[in-house]
Design an enzyme around this catalytic site. Structure first.
Site, PDB file in Angstrom:
ATOM      1  N   GLU A   2       0.882  -1.178   0.000  1.00  0.00           N
ATOM      2  CA  GLU A   2       0.000   0.000   0.000  1.00  0.00           C
ATOM      3  C   GLU A   2       0.901   1.204   0.000  1.00  0.00           C
ATOM      4  OE1 GLU A   2      -3.048  -0.174  -0.387  1.00  0.00           O
ATOM      5  OE2 GLU A   2      -3.641  -2.144   0.294  1.00  0.00           O
ATOM      6  N   CYS A  10      -2.925   8.886   3.167  1.00  0.00           N
ATOM      7  CA  CYS A  10      -2.618   8.301   1.864  1.00  0.00           C
ATOM      8  C   CYS A  10      -3.759   8.514   0.888  1.00  0.00           C
ATOM      9  CB  CYS A  10      -2.334   6.819   2.022  1.00  0.00           C
ATOM     10  SG  CYS A  10      -3.660   5.947   2.856  1.00  0.00           S
TER      11      CYS A  10
HETATM   12  P1  NAP Z   1       8.193   5.061   4.696  1.00  0.00           P
HETATM   13  O1  NAP Z   1       9.273   5.990   5.040  1.00  0.00           O
HETATM   14  O2  NAP Z   1       8.241   4.414   3.384  1.00  0.00           O
HETATM   15  O3  NAP Z   1       8.138   3.989   5.869  1.00  0.00           O
HETATM   16  C1  NAP Z   1       7.136   3.030   5.909  1.00  0.00           C
HETATM   17  C2  NAP Z   1       7.528   1.918   6.851  1.00  0.00           C
HETATM   18  O4  NAP Z   1       8.633   1.210   6.290  1.00  0.00           O
HETATM   19  C3  NAP Z   1       7.987   2.404   8.214  1.00  0.00           C
HETATM   20  O5  NAP Z   1       7.545   1.512   9.194  1.00  0.00           O
HETATM   21  C4  NAP Z   1       9.506   2.344   8.100  1.00  0.00           C
HETATM   22  O6  NAP Z   1      10.141   2.218   9.339  1.00  0.00           O
HETATM   23  C5  NAP Z   1       9.653   1.077   7.292  1.00  0.00           C
HETATM   24  N1  NAP Z   1      10.933   0.924   6.635  1.00  0.00           N
HETATM   25  C6  NAP Z   1      11.662   1.855   5.988  1.00  0.00           C
HETATM   26  N2  NAP Z   1      12.774   1.295   5.510  1.00  0.00           N
HETATM   27  C7  NAP Z   1      12.763  -0.013   5.859  1.00  0.00           C
HETATM   28  C8  NAP Z   1      13.647  -1.123   5.680  1.00  0.00           C
HETATM   29  N3  NAP Z   1      14.768  -0.991   5.007  1.00  0.00           N
HETATM   30  N4  NAP Z   1      13.308  -2.319   6.195  1.00  0.00           N
HETATM   31  C9  NAP Z   1      12.147  -2.472   6.881  1.00  0.00           C
HETATM   32  N5  NAP Z   1      11.285  -1.461   7.101  1.00  0.00           N
HETATM   33  C10 NAP Z   1      11.580  -0.252   6.589  1.00  0.00           C
HETATM   34  O7  NAP Z   1       6.774   5.774   4.776  1.00  0.00           O
HETATM   35  P2  NAP Z   1       6.205   6.712   5.917  1.00  0.00           P
HETATM   36  O8  NAP Z   1       6.970   8.002   5.795  1.00  0.00           O
HETATM   37  O9  NAP Z   1       6.133   6.049   7.233  1.00  0.00           O
HETATM   38  O10 NAP Z   1       4.707   6.914   5.462  1.00  0.00           O
HETATM   39  C11 NAP Z   1       4.319   7.866   4.550  1.00  0.00           C
HETATM   40  C12 NAP Z   1       4.019   7.248   3.220  1.00  0.00           C
HETATM   41  O11 NAP Z   1       3.111   6.165   3.388  1.00  0.00           O
HETATM   42  C13 NAP Z   1       3.324   8.189   2.281  1.00  0.00           C
HETATM   43  O12 NAP Z   1       3.936   8.095   1.034  1.00  0.00           O
HETATM   44  C14 NAP Z   1       1.888   7.695   2.227  1.00  0.00           C
HETATM   45  O13 NAP Z   1       1.214   7.948   1.029  1.00  0.00           O
HETATM   46  C15 NAP Z   1       2.054   6.242   2.457  1.00  0.00           C
HETATM   47  N6  NAP Z   1       0.859   5.667   3.057  1.00  0.00           N
HETATM   48  C16 NAP Z   1       0.125   4.800   2.314  1.00  0.00           C
HETATM   49  C17 NAP Z   1      -1.026   4.223   2.862  1.00  0.00           C
HETATM   50  C18 NAP Z   1      -1.861   3.267   2.053  1.00  0.00           C
HETATM   51  O14 NAP Z   1      -2.703   2.606   2.640  1.00  0.00           O
HETATM   52  N7  NAP Z   1      -1.662   3.150   0.776  1.00  0.00           N
HETATM   53  C19 NAP Z   1      -1.406   4.527   4.161  1.00  0.00           C
HETATM   54  C20 NAP Z   1      -0.632   5.408   4.892  1.00  0.00           C
HETATM   55  C21 NAP Z   1       0.510   5.964   4.331  1.00  0.00           C
HETATM   56  P3  NAP Z   1      10.891   3.459  10.027  1.00  0.00           P
HETATM   57  O15 NAP Z   1       9.862   4.476  10.287  1.00  0.00           O
HETATM   58  O16 NAP Z   1      11.473   2.869  11.239  1.00  0.00           O
HETATM   59  O17 NAP Z   1      11.903   3.923   9.003  1.00  0.00           O
END
Ligand code: NAP
Length: 666
Positions: A254, A293
């Protein structure tokens, strides 16, 4: 405060590479996060203890636990609301996250009881007849995958994100390791801690990583599932892990999405649809400071409405209260972190180079506050940054269109979205847009004067409907009722004899053995009835008088029952025939037991088909078989009886599933 992990039934303090988290609005430190857990042992514990415990239960038992969990969380939700403003969110924003998350658990608890069997095998669809005589049949079933579900969640909904995914994997029967986003992990941890303190969840069924996942993803194997929510960039990195590819580990993604909202050509200034569009656009830009999102990023409006829409939005955005999320007057809080603020300001700088910034205002200087930004993109039909980069904050862009085709083209330029909305009272316009853009969207929300009082909002994913979208939205799918649960189960097609399939499904299949047992099945309690138990009734002759009496009594004097000539001219009938409903009524008269007994009520009929006409003086008899038993309450359950009506030549004339509620005991 230390943000702790929970692994192997114990809490673990931050270790290894730790980092400090800060309150978003004030920038003051909140606590430390970091993990260096033994993920190999965690996976082993989940599979051997959690998986075993969960699979010993059936769907209904797990659904009952979810219900109790929702109640427990609800009783203690104020503890979560206290932490919520630290994320920059107002109480109203928190409602979507906290009450929204608990509500989702409740819906899954209810759907699990109502739509899944009281057993361990989920039967998917009807029996497939694979042979002429019916001695070899097919059936799709789902059983829980025997691995671990790893949930990697985004920062913006720390409670909802965790609970909506957990409801589905738990109901399916898979143990789960939850990894929340670090920035708001303290809120996810508080909620997780309450779940552990409830003592409702079986050992091994849940574990929690506050911090990095270490080598977790490299240790997953064939039966495991990763459900990721976050940015496109992280998704692309994670799904390219060689281990996940080599083991075909299911990866649900997602991602971010440039969601569109279309104002209809008909929705001019002064119309209810115009006002609804402004109201919802305003809410989408400011709720969670735009960190949703599903938020509207691209506002697609008719050229003739540009001035009216832009003026209305600018005026409303000027009047929004932006400030301390603790303050009940505040309508928009801050972004989650200063990092996030820097990222959004970088993106807005790029957007400003290509588009006209038509609104920005003063906001508090400290912490992670940012102004709503409204852009006008004059060349949107040619593509550009507005269709490519997600500014995960209070940022939206107006773009204009002339006709339906241009509006659809703009939607599609987003490359696949979680949701698009249409504000129109013109059903033809809505139909044309939906037909054209549905393939590019996970959900399409249409609102107008008829639905506005009860509409749930452009940005609200619902547990009943699928959430996820094609293309840049990740191609994943969550929720959608029981569809979401199936992601954590294996669908298998089973082929075999009616007898074998009856045993596997725990539902009787025509052609399998039947049992005739005294006394009459309607005098037996739910517990006494067994699948396949059958009653054959005596014959009853249907006279012309019966047909005429029924016609005049009910008012159903359709010509096929009353006029021999006209009935004969009809390709379906040999002449006058009995009403289908008369057959059902006579069938009931043949099999019911008049005396008070364990059968409480007839609650419905499934899959009724009338297969052969019944003429005056034909005879009918009925076969009534216990097809399926499902516990419903503490005192009674549902029995589905497979009913077949035969004529004097042993030909089937009608067939249906009769639903009754039957007491467990006399
Ligand atoms: P993100 O930076 O991509 O992080 C998402 C998750 O991935 C976090 O738990 C992060 O942990 C983890 N992560 C990052 N690098 C990783 C790795 N190498 N190995 C394992 N886990 C890893 O996104 P975000 O900033 O939290 O969220 C914002 C984004 O999410 C936006 O682009 C938004 O559109 C999207 N979003 C989508 C939905 C949907 O349902 N489609 C819902 C909500 C948000 P850490 O925080 O510890 O780095």
């Amino acid at each position: 405060m230390n943000i702790e992990s929970y692994a192997l039934e114990e809490w673990h303090s931050p270790q290894g590479d730790t980092k400090t988290l800060y309150a978003s609005a004030t920038g003051s430190p909140i606590g430390i996060i970091g993990s260096s857990l033994d993920t190999k042992k965690m996976i082993h514990h989940a599979k051997t203890v959690g998986g075993e415990n969960l699979r010993q239960m059936g769907f209904h038992e797990r659904a009952k636990i979810l219900k109790a969990l929702a109640n427990y969380l609800s009783d203690r939700k104020e503890e979560l609301y206290e932490l919520n403003p630290l994320t920059g969110a107002t109480r109203k924003d928190g409602w979507i996250d906290i009450d929204g998350g608990i509500g989702t658990v409740r819906v899954y608890a209810s759907k699990g009881r109502k739509e899944m069997p009281d057993g361990k095998v989920y039967v998917d669809g009807a029996i497939e007849q694979l042979s002429r005589k019916g001695s070899f049949l097919g059936q799709h079933i789902h059983v829980p995958k025997q691995g671990v579900a790893v949930h990697i969640n985004a920062f913006n909904f720390p409670v909802w994100g965790m609970l909506e995914k957990l409801s589905q994997s738990f109901l399916a029967g898979m143990p789960t390791i939850i990894k929340p986003a670090s920035d708001t992990a303290y809120l996810a941890e508080a909620c997780f801690r309450i779940m552990i303190e409830s003592n409702l969840l079986p050992k091994g069924s849940v574990q929690f990583i506050a911090g990095g996942t270490g080598s977790l993803l490299n240790q997953l194997s064939v039966q495991d599932v990763v459900s990721f929510t976050g940015s496109k960039k992280t998704a692309e990195l994670l799904k390219s892990y060689t281990n996940l590819i080599e083991n075909s580990v299911k990866f649900i993604s997602e991602q971010d999405s440039l969601n569109a909202s279309i104002l209809g050509l008909d929705a001019k200034l002064g119309s209810p649809e115009f006002d609804l569009f402004i109201k919802e656009a305003l809410s989408e830009i400011t709720t969670k400071a735009g960190q949703k999102c599903t938020a509207m990023r691209r506002l697609i409006i008719p050229s003739h409405s540009f001035r009216d829409v832009s003026e209305a939005l600018k005026e409303n955005l000027s009047n929004i209260e932006i400030g301390d999320p603790h303050d009940t007057e505040t309508e928009m809080g801050s972004l989650v972190s200063k990092n996030q603020k820097r990222e959004i300001l970088d993106i807005t700088e790029k957007m400003s180079a290509e588009n006209e910034l038509i609104f920005r205002r003063e906001v508090p200087n400290e912490g992670a506050f940012i102004s709503p930004h409204l852009y006008h993109c004059k060349t949107a039909l040619e593509g550009g940054i507005v269709h490519d980069i997600e500014a995960f904050g209070p940022v939206a862009t107006l773009m204009t269109y002339e006709g339906q085709e241009e509006a659809s083209k703009l939607v599609k330029l987003g490359g696949g979205s979680l949701v698009s909305s249409i504000f129109t009272a013109d059903s033809q316009f809505a139909t044309e847009i939906v037909t054209d853009v549905a393939a590019w969207n996970g959900r399409i929300y249409i609102n107008n004067r008829d639905s506005c009082d009860e509409a749930t909002g452009h940005g609200s994913p619902l547990p009943h409907l699928t959430h996820g979208g094609p293309g840049r939205a990740g191609g994943g799918e969550e929720q959608g009722g029981i569809r979401g649960v199936k992601h954590y189960m294996q669908r298998t097609s089973i082929q075999g004899s009616p007898e074998i399939l009856t045993k596997i499904r725990n539902q009787w299949v025509p052609g399998a053995k039947t049992y005739i047992k005294k006394p009459h099945p309607f005098s037996q309690s739910f517990d006494e009835l067994s699948i396949g138990e059958t009653l054959w009734t005596n014959y009853r002759t249907i006279s012309l008088d019966d047909i005429e009496h029924f016609a005049n009594f009910t008012g159903d004097t359709f010509y096929a029952h009353m006029n021999e000539e006209a009935a004969k001219a009809n390709p379906f009938f040999p002449g006058r025939v009995a009403h289908g409903y008369l057959l059902l009524s006579f069938a009931a008269g043949l099999f019911v037991l008049a005396d008070e007994g364990p059968v409480l009520a007839n609650t419905g009929i499934e899959h009724l088909s009338f297969q052969k006409p019944v003429a005056p003086n034909d005879k009918i008899k009925v076969r009534l078989t216990v097809g399926r038993k499902t516990k419903r309450t503490d005192t009674y359950g549902e029995v589905k009886w497979d009913v077949v009506i035969f004529n004097q030549n042993d030909e089937q004339v009608a067939e249906y599933g009769l639903l009754t509620m039957v007491k467990y005991e006399h």
